[in-house]
Design a protein around this motif. Sequence first.
Motif, PDB file in Angstrom:
ATOM      1  N   SER A   1       0.815  -1.208   0.000  1.00 17.57           N
ATOM      2  CA  SER A   1       0.000   0.000   0.000  1.00 17.57           C
ATOM      3  C   SER A   1       0.854   1.266   0.000  1.00 17.57           C
ATOM      4  O   SER A   1       0.375   2.341  -0.352  1.00 17.57           O
ATOM      5  CB  SER A   1      -0.963   0.000   1.186  1.00 17.57           C
ATOM      6  OG  SER A   1      -0.250  -0.007   2.400  1.00 17.57           O
TER       7      SER A   1
ATOM      8  N   ALA B   1       0.821   3.285  -3.239  1.00 25.48           N
ATOM      9  CA  ALA B   1      -0.359   4.055  -3.641  1.00 25.48           C
ATOM     10  C   ALA B   1       0.014   5.515  -3.830  1.00 25.48           C
ATOM     11  O   ALA B   1       0.749   6.099  -3.038  1.00 25.48           O
ATOM     12  CB  ALA B   1      -1.462   3.919  -2.606  1.00 25.48           C
TER      13      ALA B   1
ATOM     14  N   GLY C   1      -4.054   1.566  -5.102  1.00 23.57           N
ATOM     15  CA  GLY C   1      -3.978   0.897  -3.802  1.00 23.57           C
ATOM     16  C   GLY C   1      -3.805  -0.598  -3.948  1.00 23.57           C
ATOM     17  O   GLY C   1      -3.766  -1.135  -5.049  1.00 23.57           O
ATOM     18  N   ALA C   2      -3.696  -1.246  -2.806  1.00 27.33           N
ATOM     19  CA  ALA C   2      -3.530  -2.696  -2.770  1.00 27.33           C
ATOM     20  C   ALA C   2      -4.821  -3.374  -3.208  1.00 27.33           C
ATOM     21  O   ALA C   2      -5.917  -2.907  -2.892  1.00 27.33           O
ATOM     22  CB  ALA C   2      -3.133  -3.155  -1.374  1.00 27.33           C
TER      23      ALA C   2
END
Length: 62
Positions: A5, A8, A25-26
């Motif tokens: 993350s 991001a 994002g993840a």
Amino acid sequence: MSDASALAGTWRRFGTPRPVYEIIGAGAVLPGGERLMRVRVVESGEELDYRLADIILDPSEG
């Protein structure tokens, strides 16, 4: 990378001279443990899942 993350908000390129994408994002973790990330292609606005292993190999953009 232990914390995917943290990528991001960063920008990369699908190889050279390919389109630029932003890491949003993840994403999901696949059954084999492979991590996906959600990315947005700058040219088209398309959002898609992309393998973290591939992101790490792609050149950073700016």
